[in-house]
Design an enzyme around this catalytic site. Structure first.
Site, short mmCIF file in Angstrom:
data_model
loop_
_atom_site.label_atom_id
_atom_site.label_comp_id
_atom_site.label_asym_id
_atom_site.label_seq_id
_atom_site.Cartn_x
_atom_site.Cartn_y
_atom_site.Cartn_z
N THR A 120 25.13 5.64 1.20
CA THR A 120 24.68 4.29 0.88
C THR A 120 23.79 3.71 1.97
OG1 THR A 120 25.51 2.03 0.61
CG2 THR A 120 26.90 3.51 1.87
N ASP A 121 22.94 2.78 1.57
CA ASP A 121 22.11 2.07 2.57
C ASP A 121 22.96 1.15 3.45
OD1 ASP A 121 22.70 0.14 0.64
OD2 ASP A 121 20.62 -0.49 0.33
N GLU A 122 24.21 0.88 3.02
CA GLU A 122 25.05 -0.06 3.79
C GLU A 122 25.41 0.48 5.16
OE1 GLU A 122 28.31 -1.81 1.81
OE2 GLU A 122 27.20 -2.09 -0.04
N TYR A 147 34.46 -0.34 3.92
CA TYR A 147 33.79 0.63 3.03
C TYR A 147 32.60 1.27 3.73
CZ TYR A 147 30.29 2.22 -0.31
OH TYR A 147 29.33 2.96 -0.94
N LYS A 151 31.79 5.20 4.98
CA LYS A 151 30.65 5.99 4.50
C LYS A 151 29.81 6.45 5.70
CE LYS A 151 29.53 6.88 0.89
NZ LYS A 151 29.91 7.98 -0.04
#
Ligand code: NAD
Ligand code: DAU
Length: 331
Positions: A120-122, A147, A151
């Site tokens: 993810t970009d997060e 979260y 990741k």
């Protein structure tokens, strides 16, 4: 090609399996999915009889070894994926996203199987609203939530296994997906199904937060480009220039569903709520020649609304329990 798709009964994974069966008849697909609250066997109905479903946990080393030794490629979607849940109970996120990824990496290492890790970009944290910068593969990791930190941890494991053990791996970090088969806990399906139920959409905080929306079909076509043409050990960012603020998303849903644009409620903000994500996908576009097909967010949203209108039997069983979880949080 023999392909193992982890998390293939979830939102993006099931769409990936549909696309693969539709476009690549030479690929034999096995799905490994624990069928958590977020996984649904019925999401694989469109490919019934064409894929094998193994119900099980990616953190189970014996099961993982048995499945991985018989395939050529693993595409790893399985994860706990919802930020709000991670703020309530982080442990399943650590277990699945970190330990589960570790078990898969050890298995692909033992059996020399090609691995593609979906992320993810997060992992890059967030940007100011007026920052001209967007995320690139060189942006430092700075995750905000349980979260996104799990990741980020899983990405770092993949990088280390590629470098230290020569695991044949690639990583992709994608922005926010929308489309069919997304769980009703997520922003867009939650608001669409609320409006269908005569309930006002719920906007967190000020609503100025920006997400970079991409249609799930475009995410998955990019994943195939990376599998086929990506350089081993590399990270590719996936995005389709889809920055929209949350207020505009809600207003557009309301308008497309025949409601007044202001017929929504503001609710408690998410703690630590990331302000803005934005992807620079230049590497993917120039190096691999990938281009998105869904360029008009409004059209994609209209098609997604239509899908939820015509697939109520798919989402209805999850709706009450999901809203009950939000009610506890005042959201
Ligand atoms: P999802 O929550 O809809 O699906 C996750 C799937 O993984 C479910 O089918 C679930 O049953 C399965 N799963 C969970 N724990 C498992 C375990 N221990 N063993 C086996 N299966 C397990 O998630 P999603 O939105 O489809 O996201 C898929 C992947 O894409 C995730 O890795 C996520 O981090 C990443 N991603 C998502 C987005 C997005 O916008 N949704 C964007 C970028 C990246
Ligand atoms: O950026 C990629 C990430 O996108 C993925 O890694 C995650 O798995 C995926 O869930 C998504 O994370 P977000 O937290 O951005 O998605 P979510 O759908 O939960 O929320 C999108 C935005 O909408 C966010 O700013 C919070 C806001 N929101 C969300 C809900 C559920 C609301 O305003 N109201 C809501 O009811």
């Amino acid at each position: 090609m023999r392909l193992l798709v982890t998390g293939g009964a979830g939102f993006i994974g099931s769409n990936f399996v549909h696309q693969t069966v539709r476009e690549r008849p030479d690929v034999h697909v096995t799905v490994l999915d624990a069928l958590t609250y977020a996984g649904d066997e019925r999401s694989l109905d469109p490919v019934d009889g064409k894929v094998v479903l193994a119900k099980g946990d990616i953190a189970d080393p014996d099961l993982v070894d048995t499945l991985v030794k018989d395939v050529d490629l693993v595409v790893h979607f399985a994860a706990e994926s919802h930020n709000d849940n991670s703020l309530h109970d982080p442990w399943p996120f650590v277990r699945t996203n970190v330990i589960g990824t570790y078990q898969l990496l050890e298995a692909v290492r033992r059996h020399d199987v090609r691995f593609h890790h979906i992320s993810t970009d997060e992992v890059y944290g967030d940007l100011e609203l007026d920052d001209p910068a967007r995320f690139t593969p060189d942006t430092p990791y700075n995750p905000s939530s349980p979260y996104s930190s799990t990741k980020a941890s899983s990405d770092l494991l993949v990088r280390a296994w590629a470098r230290s053990f020569g695991v044949r791996a690639t990583i992709s970090n994608c922005s926010n997906n929308y489309g069919p088969f997304q769980h009703v806990e997520k922003f867009i399906p939650r608001q669409i199904t609320n409006v269908i139920d005569g309930v006002r959409p719920k906007l967190y905080g000020t609503g100025e937060n920006v997400r970079d929306w991409i249609h799930v079909e475009d995410h998955n076509s990019a994943v195939w480009s990376i599998i086929e043409k990506g350089r081993l050990g590399e990270t590719y960012l996936i995005g389709a220039d889809g920055e929209v603020d949350n207020t505009t998303v809600v207003e557009t849903i309301l308008e497309l569903m025949g409601q007044g644009a202001d017929a929504y409620d503001r609710v408690n903000d998410r703690p630590g709520h990331d302000l803005r994500y934005a992807i620079d996908a230049t590497k993917l576009r120039t190096e691999l020649g990938w281009e998105p097909r869904y360029r008009d967010f409004r059209d994609g949203l209209a098609a997604t609304i239509e899908w939820y209108r015509t697939h109520e039997s798919w989402w209805r069983p999850q709706k009450d329990a999901t809203e009950a979880r939000y009610a506890v949080l005042g959201r």
